[in-house]
Design a protein around this motif. Structure first.
Motif, PDB file in Angstrom:
ATOM      1  N   GLU A 140      72.912  65.999  -0.186  1.00 18.13           N
ATOM      2  CA  GLU A 140      71.691  66.018   0.609  1.00 18.13           C
ATOM      3  C   GLU A 140      72.083  65.774   2.066  1.00 18.13           C
ATOM      4  OE1 GLU A 140      68.848  63.192  -0.752  1.00 18.13           O
ATOM      5  OE2 GLU A 140      68.673  64.072  -2.761  1.00 18.13           O
ATOM      6  N   GLY A 176      57.243  68.399   2.188  1.00 22.27           N
ATOM      7  CA  GLY A 176      57.421  66.967   2.371  1.00 22.27           C
ATOM      8  C   GLY A 176      58.607  66.387   1.626  1.00 22.27           C
ATOM      9  N   ASP A 177      59.184  67.148   0.688  1.00 26.91           N
ATOM     10  CA  ASP A 177      60.350  66.673  -0.059  1.00 26.91           C
ATOM     11  C   ASP A 177      61.604  67.458   0.324  1.00 26.91           C
ATOM     12  OD1 ASP A 177      61.604  65.005  -2.015  1.00 26.91           O
ATOM     13  OD2 ASP A 177      61.596  66.690  -3.427  1.00 26.91           O
ATOM     14  N   ASP A 178      61.611  68.008   1.522  1.00 23.41           N
ATOM     15  CA  ASP A 178      62.801  68.721   2.006  1.00 23.41           C
ATOM     16  C   ASP A 178      63.959  67.742   2.069  1.00 23.41           C
ATOM     17  OD1 ASP A 178      64.729  70.190   3.422  1.00 23.41           O
ATOM     18  OD2 ASP A 178      63.245  71.141   4.715  1.00 23.41           O
ATOM     19  N   ARG A 179      65.030  68.027   1.337  1.00 23.79           N
ATOM     20  CA  ARG A 179      66.195  67.141   1.317  1.00 23.79           C
ATOM     21  C   ARG A 179      67.345  67.687   2.145  1.00 23.79           C
ATOM     22  NH1 ARG A 179      64.193  62.761   0.608  1.00 23.79           N
ATOM     23  NH2 ARG A 179      66.293  61.926   0.261  1.00 23.79           N
ATOM     24  N   GLU A 208      55.111  67.828  -1.956  1.00 27.17           N
ATOM     25  CA  GLU A 208      56.137  67.837  -2.994  1.00 27.17           C
ATOM     26  C   GLU A 208      57.078  69.032  -2.901  1.00 27.17           C
ATOM     27  OE1 GLU A 208      54.082  67.547  -6.689  1.00 27.17           O
ATOM     28  OE2 GLU A 208      53.123  65.644  -6.190  1.00 27.17           O
ATOM     29  N   GLY A 210      60.037  71.520  -1.253  1.00 29.84           N
ATOM     30  CA  GLY A 210      61.324  71.276  -0.626  1.00 29.84           C
ATOM     31  C   GLY A 210      61.612  72.237   0.507  1.00 29.84           C
ATOM     32  N   GLY A 229      65.616  69.809  -2.441  1.00 28.79           N
ATOM     33  CA  GLY A 229      64.403  69.059  -2.712  1.00 28.79           C
ATOM     34  C   GLY A 229      63.335  69.935  -3.337  1.00 28.79           C
ATOM     35  N   GLY A 230      62.171  69.324  -3.571  1.00 29.16           N
ATOM     36  CA  GLY A 230      61.052  70.064  -4.132  1.00 29.16           C
ATOM     37  C   GLY A 230      61.229  70.365  -5.603  1.00 29.16           C
ATOM     38  N   THR A 231      60.286  71.114  -6.133  1.00 32.14           N
ATOM     39  CA  THR A 231      60.325  71.632  -7.492  1.00 32.14           C
ATOM     40  C   THR A 231      59.917  73.089  -7.445  1.00 32.14           C
ATOM     41  OG1 THR A 231      58.002  71.124  -7.966  1.00 32.14           O
ATOM     42  CG2 THR A 231      59.631  69.371  -8.408  1.00 32.14           C
TER      43      THR A 231
END
Length: 252
Positions: A140, A176-179, A208, A210, A229-231
């Protein structure tokens, strides 16, 4: 160059650091009524790429079409915002998982160099910290980018992309879940700076999702050696939120 469709709006589609030709995304846009084009816009690595290198593909689309849109993802979104500030004929920019600053070249050359040049001169950039090591597998890079923004804070003001100069419409898209990097913070910075200049900007986000957004009708991306990230469900949901804005831009 991969070019499909014959609609009145031309869309230049720019991939991220993979450099791939976005065949599937062009197909989806062409089916929605666009003329869509994509090409491998840098060589082995993104290193001191002249912004003038985009002039020919943009002109080709502009000759064919009444409107001109640039849609880029990640480092391609960085390019899209730079091009929007440089080319007043661009009617809209769609920046997916963007940055609001210029970053160092992705190559191994040291000392570090800018990713971009204009008129033969390198653009100011934020460097990477060569001492930073990823602690996750797959790696990450979110913390690395956040660290570099703080460590090289003195370099950030000069490296900011002049989004206030973009005359066309701007849509920024972030999960919002960008890694990979803090795309929500980058997107919000674009919105703030354009708002301060009296310019509207559309922000499309999903908490949620990515780094990789999937538009309706696109094939989900293959697994990567990087953590994005994300799904799959959230990435597709963000794509569905973005899609009405894309359709509106295509219709003019």
């Amino acid at each position: 160059m991969h070019l499909v469709g014959d609609g009145p709006t031309g869309v230049l589609v720019l991939s991220g650091s993979s450099g791939r030709v976005e065949v599937d995304r062009c197909r989806v846009l062409a089916e929605a009524g666009a003329t869509a084009a994509s090409y491998r816009w840098f060589g082995e690595v993104l290193d001191r790429l002249p912004l003038e290198s985009f002039d020919e593909p943009l002109a080709l689309l502009h000759e064919r079409c009444d409107r001109l849109v640039v849609l880029g993802t990640s480092r391609g979104a960085e390019a899209a915002l730079l091009l929007g500030a440089r080319h007043p004929e661009i009617d809209a920019v769609v920046a997916i998982s963007p940055s609001d600053v210029v970053w160092a070249a992705l190559g191994e050359a040291r000392p570090q160099r800018s990713s971009w040049t204009s008129g033969g001169e390198p653009l100011p950039f934020v460097p990477y910290d060569d001492a930073w090591v990823a602690e996750t597998d797959p790696p990450e890079y979110l913390e690395h980018y956040e660290h570099c923004l703080a460590a090289y804070a003195d370099r950030v003001p000069a490296a900011r992309i002049p989004v206030e100069r973009i005359a066309g419409e701007v849509v920024v898209v972030a999960g919002g879940d960008d890694r990979l990097w803090p795309s929500v913070e980058f997107a919000e910075a674009v919105v703030r700076r354009r708002a301060a200049a009296g310019l509207p900007t559309t922000l499309v986000s999903h908490p949620e999702a990515g780094h990789r957004v999937v538009l309706p009708g696109e094939t989900p991306p293959a697994p990567s050696h990087l953590a994005h990230g994300g799904t799959p469900e959230a990435d597709a949901a963000l794509g569905r939120l973005l899609w009405p804005h894309v359709r509106r831009l295509l219709s003019g």
